[in-house]
Design a protein around this motif. Structure first.
Motif, mmCIF file in Angstrom:
data_model
loop_
_atom_site.group_PDB
_atom_site.id
_atom_site.type_symbol
_atom_site.label_atom_id
_atom_site.label_comp_id
_atom_site.label_asym_id
_atom_site.label_seq_id
_atom_site.Cartn_x
_atom_site.Cartn_y
_atom_site.Cartn_z
ATOM 1 N N ALA A 182 0.701 -1.446 -0.059
ATOM 2 C CA ALA A 182 0.091 0.034 -0.067
ATOM 3 C C ALA A 182 0.885 1.272 -0.033
ATOM 4 O O ALA A 182 0.349 2.368 -0.618
ATOM 5 C CB ALA A 182 -1.000 -0.209 1.269
ATOM 6 N N ARG A 183 2.046 1.274 0.790
ATOM 7 C CA ARG A 183 3.054 2.392 0.585
ATOM 8 C C ARG A 183 3.401 2.369 -0.739
ATOM 9 O O ARG A 183 3.799 3.625 -1.119
ATOM 10 C CB ARG A 183 4.115 1.939 1.603
ATOM 11 C CG ARG A 183 3.695 1.816 3.203
ATOM 12 C CD ARG A 183 3.349 2.911 3.811
ATOM 13 N NE ARG A 183 2.920 2.829 5.011
ATOM 14 C CZ ARG A 183 3.667 2.726 6.415
ATOM 15 N NH1 ARG A 183 4.756 3.115 6.201
ATOM 16 N NH2 ARG A 183 3.166 2.616 7.520
ATOM 17 N N ILE A 184 3.836 1.489 -1.366
ATOM 18 C CA ILE A 184 4.316 1.539 -2.791
ATOM 19 C C ILE A 184 3.159 2.505 -3.605
ATOM 20 O O ILE A 184 3.495 3.582 -4.269
ATOM 21 C CB ILE A 184 4.396 0.493 -3.313
ATOM 22 C CG1 ILE A 184 5.610 -0.353 -2.952
ATOM 23 C CG2 ILE A 184 4.877 0.674 -5.009
ATOM 24 C CD1 ILE A 184 5.773 -1.831 -3.267
ATOM 25 N N GLN A 185 2.056 1.737 -3.649
ATOM 26 C CA GLN A 185 0.829 2.835 -4.298
ATOM 27 C C GLN A 185 0.673 4.183 -3.959
ATOM 28 O O GLN A 185 0.432 5.037 -4.707
ATOM 29 C CB GLN A 185 -0.436 1.823 -3.979
ATOM 30 C CG GLN A 185 -1.831 2.585 -4.654
ATOM 31 C CD GLN A 185 -2.950 1.860 -4.554
ATOM 32 O OE1 GLN A 185 -3.202 1.601 -3.093
ATOM 33 N NE2 GLN A 185 -3.739 1.868 -5.506
ATOM 34 N N GLU A 186 0.837 4.438 -2.640
ATOM 35 C CA GLU A 186 0.758 5.751 -2.261
ATOM 36 C C GLU A 186 1.624 6.712 -2.878
ATOM 37 O O GLU A 186 1.850 7.658 -3.404
ATOM 38 C CB GLU A 186 0.890 6.032 -0.720
ATOM 39 C CG GLU A 186 -0.214 5.326 0.044
ATOM 40 C CD GLU A 186 0.099 5.452 1.461
ATOM 41 O OE1 GLU A 186 1.004 5.872 2.060
ATOM 42 O OE2 GLU A 186 -0.943 4.863 2.396
ATOM 43 N N GLU A 187 3.017 6.140 -2.902
ATOM 44 C CA GLU A 187 4.275 7.090 -3.308
ATOM 45 C C GLU A 187 4.052 6.979 -4.993
ATOM 46 O O GLU A 187 4.808 8.067 -5.424
ATOM 47 C CB GLU A 187 5.460 6.273 -2.936
ATOM 48 C CG GLU A 187 5.799 6.131 -1.351
ATOM 49 C CD GLU A 187 5.672 7.657 -0.618
ATOM 50 O OE1 GLU A 187 6.058 8.516 -1.469
ATOM 51 O OE2 GLU A 187 5.053 7.761 0.152
ATOM 52 N N VAL A 188 3.567 6.216 -5.633
ATOM 53 C CA VAL A 188 3.556 5.951 -7.138
ATOM 54 C C VAL A 188 2.742 7.330 -7.392
ATOM 55 O O VAL A 188 2.999 8.279 -8.287
ATOM 56 C CB VAL A 188 2.916 4.876 -7.610
ATOM 57 C CG1 VAL A 188 2.518 5.052 -9.081
ATOM 58 C CG2 VAL A 188 4.098 3.437 -7.771
#
Length: 179
Positions: free
Chosen positions: A12-18
């Motif tokens: 989920a952190r990856i998605q936020e940062e993308v």
């Protein structure tokens, strides 16, 4: 907290940062490379998404989102179908151009949903399953998922850095008489 919950939180952190790295950028901001040998925001986000799509699909016996969701056609990059960007040189990096960040985040979100579905089905025992015996020691599902998580976070951090260079590039261009 179970291991699968930690993995879900990490992805989920990856998605936020993308989304943060791409949001609001125009085509120039998405596609500009800070140097001839450097990567653009577009390439970095496309690559991290392709790697996640490829590796998670393979580890769970799923179809990749890239061809099945027709993302390959939507991007129209002219790269080989199974290309993930691994080993790309400057010429291949230059081929990854988009007109809108929505294309990048749309593809990432589709891959993210498939990843979440796979992660939600995990048991602790599943994480011990060997998914790649070409390495010594063989790669477990748990190690593969952490490897993708790590790689993706590094690349999205690079995309955020390149994004941050945008105003500096424009100021330098104006100082040197450019547009």
């Amino acid at each position: 907290m179970h291991a699968k919950d930690i993995l879900i939180e990490g992805y989920a952190r990856i998605q936020e940062e993308v989304h943060a790295a791409v949001e609001g950028l125009d085509p120039d901001g998405l596609n500009t490379r800070p140097a001839d040998e450097a990567n653009s925001v577009s390439w970095l986000v496309w690559h991290l998404t392709r790697v996640q799509d490829d590796h998670v699909a393979d580890a769970f016996g799923l179809d990749q989102v890239w061809p099945t969701g027709e993302w390959e056609k939507r991007f129209g990059l002219g790269l080989p179908r199974r290309d993930t960007g691994y080993g790309h040189g400057p010429a291949e990096v230059a081929k990854v151009r988009v007109d809108s960040g929505d294309l990048l985040t749309g593809y990432y979100d589709a891959v993210h949903e498939q990843t979440l579905g796979a992660l939600r089905s995990l048991t602790a025992k599943d994480l011990e399953r060997i998914v790649d015996d070409a390495w010594d020691p063989p790669v477990t599902l748990g190690a593969r998922l952490v490897s993708v998580l790590s790689d993706d976070l590094q690349h999205v951090g690079q995309a955020a850095y390149v994004r941050g260079l945008g105003p500096v590039r424009r100021i330098r261009s104006q100082e040197s008489g450019g547009a």
